[in-house]
Design a protein around this motif. Structure first.
Motif, PDB file in Angstrom:
ATOM      1  N   SER A 232     -26.082 -18.360 -27.897  1.00  0.00           N
ATOM      2  CA  SER A 232     -24.625 -18.460 -27.804  1.00  0.00           C
ATOM      3  C   SER A 232     -23.934 -17.531 -28.785  1.00  0.00           C
ATOM      4  O   SER A 232     -22.729 -17.273 -28.652  1.00  0.00           O
TER       5      SER A 232
ATOM      6  N   ASP B 208     -24.356 -11.559 -26.974  1.00  0.00           N
ATOM      7  CA  ASP B 208     -23.982 -11.114 -25.635  1.00  0.00           C
ATOM      8  C   ASP B 208     -25.282 -10.831 -24.896  1.00  0.00           C
ATOM      9  O   ASP B 208     -25.870  -9.756 -25.010  1.00  0.00           O
TER      10      ASP B 208
ATOM     11  N   ASP C  24     -27.456 -10.832 -21.326  1.00  0.00           N
ATOM     12  CA  ASP C  24     -27.293 -10.761 -19.885  1.00  0.00           C
ATOM     13  C   ASP C  24     -28.643 -10.741 -19.182  1.00  0.00           C
ATOM     14  O   ASP C  24     -29.699 -10.853 -19.815  1.00  0.00           O
TER      15      ASP C  24
ATOM     16  N   THR D 108     -22.855 -11.129 -31.427  1.00  0.00           N
ATOM     17  CA  THR D 108     -21.392 -11.196 -31.426  1.00  0.00           C
ATOM     18  C   THR D 108     -20.856 -12.282 -32.344  1.00  0.00           C
ATOM     19  O   THR D 108     -19.639 -12.448 -32.436  1.00  0.00           O
TER      20      THR D 108
ATOM     21  N   ASN E  33     -18.348 -15.326 -28.425  1.00  0.00           N
ATOM     22  CA  ASN E  33     -18.358 -16.083 -27.172  1.00  0.00           C
ATOM     23  C   ASN E  33     -17.471 -17.318 -27.265  1.00  0.00           C
ATOM     24  O   ASN E  33     -16.752 -17.653 -26.314  1.00  0.00           O
ATOM     25  N   TYR E  34     -17.509 -17.996 -28.411  1.00  0.00           N
ATOM     26  CA  TYR E  34     -16.684 -19.189 -28.595  1.00  0.00           C
ATOM     27  C   TYR E  34     -15.203 -18.822 -28.625  1.00  0.00           C
ATOM     28  O   TYR E  34     -14.364 -19.524 -28.040  1.00  0.00           O
TER      29      TYR E  34
ATOM     30  N   ALA F  44     -13.828 -16.240 -27.169  1.00  0.00           N
ATOM     31  CA  ALA F  44     -13.439 -15.869 -25.809  1.00  0.00           C
ATOM     32  C   ALA F  44     -13.258 -17.106 -24.924  1.00  0.00           C
ATOM     33  O   ALA F  44     -12.348 -17.160 -24.085  1.00  0.00           O
ATOM     34  N   LEU F  45     -14.117 -18.097 -25.105  1.00  0.00           N
ATOM     35  CA  LEU F  45     -14.002 -19.322 -24.319  1.00  0.00           C
ATOM     36  C   LEU F  45     -12.700 -20.054 -24.615  1.00  0.00           C
ATOM     37  O   LEU F  45     -12.044 -20.576 -23.695  1.00  0.00           O
TER      38      LEU F  45
ATOM     39  N   ASP G 111     -10.076 -18.566 -22.651  1.00  0.00           N
ATOM     40  CA  ASP G 111     -10.375 -18.419 -21.223  1.00  0.00           C
ATOM     41  C   ASP G 111      -9.654 -19.517 -20.437  1.00  0.00           C
ATOM     42  O   ASP G 111      -9.946 -20.709 -20.601  1.00  0.00           O
TER      43      ASP G 111
ATOM     44  N   GLN H   1     -21.318 -19.206 -14.797  1.00  0.00           N
ATOM     45  CA  GLN H   1     -21.416 -18.116 -15.763  1.00  0.00           C
ATOM     46  C   GLN H   1     -22.865 -17.703 -15.997  1.00  0.00           C
ATOM     47  O   GLN H   1     -23.163 -16.513 -16.154  1.00  0.00           O
TER      48      GLN H   1
ATOM     49  N   ASP I  39     -24.187 -14.165 -17.362  1.00  0.00           N
ATOM     50  CA  ASP I  39     -23.744 -14.029 -18.756  1.00  0.00           C
ATOM     51  C   ASP I  39     -24.278 -15.237 -19.518  1.00  0.00           C
ATOM     52  O   ASP I  39     -23.569 -16.217 -19.747  1.00  0.00           O
TER      53      ASP I  39
ATOM     54  N   TYR J  36     -22.548 -16.423 -22.862  1.00  0.00           N
ATOM     55  CA  TYR J  36     -21.277 -17.092 -22.612  1.00  0.00           C
ATOM     56  C   TYR J  36     -21.508 -18.509 -22.089  1.00  0.00           C
ATOM     57  O   TYR J  36     -20.825 -19.459 -22.483  1.00  0.00           O
TER      58      TYR J  36
END
Length: 319
Positions: free
Chosen positions: A61, A64, A66, A74, A78-79, A81-82, A85, A280, A286, A289
């Motif tokens: 988590s 990044d 994939d 990162t 991610n947190y 961005a969430l 979101d 996701q 992702d 994410y």
């Protein structure tokens, strides 16, 4: 003390002194280590299939990550961005809304159903077992039936509502109606299960309390509120916490309600957090994410469980 008792005590002391040190050590080891050895399979399985996935998702988590295997650290990206979101917060609101609509009626129905099953009547065992039938029914079969019931043009629910002058509702296209439809699916499957747990808790309450209350003139209704509910508090805490975990991780019912699609409707009107995570991770690929969303869901479950625990503890006068 008799002579026979003294003789037996002397022989016992002699045997203990004559026992080799290695044998005494093995005996102590058996007593102390055997309980841990017996419960160790659970902890080993939990470490392999529970603790490792938790650590794995927590680690990724922060990356990044994939499908191609590309990993880039990162941190809390991610947190962050969430939390910004809109789709994630839409899934959170859907999850909480369906959880409330499903859990509150479910607990009340299960409680009163258990109280009814706690009485003496004919075919008591068969009727008690029959309330578990919805639980063993396939989720897909339940979804097919409820999809027909909530069909817009020829569904049974809209037909009954038309008797009262209510226009036909598109249960899958509108937000709150879709919540209600999915909540009824959840309630139909799990009310009997919770009722059996409540029934087991009720049967542990001493009958003397009810007899004494009846002698004092208390009605059955007053006995239920003054004796059954307070004494049932530990069982209620378990059921509420279990329902909180199940309600906030809701996935099967809303997914099958939309033909196995995790989008949760054309505009995500009933997409849950669990569906958002699957989308996701396995559609957008992702994984970092999705892992961060899973941990935020875990935090949401902790908050919901704590609120429900504090609420249920007040039943019966506990502060």
């Amino acid at each position: 003390m008799s002579i026979d008792t003294l003789a037996r005590a002397a022989r016992s002391n002699h045997r203990r002194r004559a026992r080799p040190p290695g044998r005494r050590w093995r005996s102590k080891l058996d007593v102390r280590a055997m309980p841990y050895a017996l419960v160790s399979p659970y902890f080993l399985l939990f470490a392999a299939f529970g603790l490792f996935p938790l650590a794995f998702t927590l680690y990724y988590s922060l990356y990044d990550y994939d499908l191609a295997g590309t990993t880039e650290f990162t941190g809390l990206g991610n947190y962050t961005a969430l939390l910004q979101d809109e789709d994630f917060w839409n899934a959170v609101s859907n999850t909480v809304g369906m959880f409330i609509l499903a859990t509150v009626p479910q607990m009340l129905l299960a409680l009163f159903l258990a109280n009814a099953l706690n009485k003496r009547f004919k075919f008591r065992l068969a009727i008690r077992m029959s309330v578990l039938l919805p639980l063993v029914t396939s989720v897909v079969a339940v979804a097919v039936v409820f999809t027909q019931l909530y069909a817009r043009d020829w569904g049974l629910v809209n037909w009954i509502l038309s008797w009262f002058g209510v226009d036909a509702t598109n249960w899958r296209a509108e937000r709150v109606p879709s919540w209600i439809a999915i909540a009824t699916m959840v309630d139909w499957r799990w009310t009997g299960y919770n009722a059996i747990i409540f029934l087991a808790g009720m049967q542990t309450i001493p009958r003397d309390l009810y007899e004494a209350a009846a002698i004092d003139g208390a009605s059955r209704r007053r006995q239920f509120w003054q004796i059954t509910l307070p004494m049932l508090r530990p069982t209620m805490i378990f059921v509420v916490l279990n329902s909180t975990i199940g309600g906030l991780t809701l996935f099967s019912e809303p997914t099958t309600f939309y033909n196995g699609n995790v989008d949760g409707g054309s505009q995500g009107q009933f997409q849950t957090v669990a569906m958002f995570i699957v989308k996701q991770g396995f559609r957008e690929f992702d994984y970092g994410y999705a892992a961060a969303a899973a941990w935020l869901l875990f935090l949401l479950i902790l908050i919901g469980a704590a609120i429900n625990f504090l609420f249920v503890r007040r039943i019966g006068g506990t502060k």
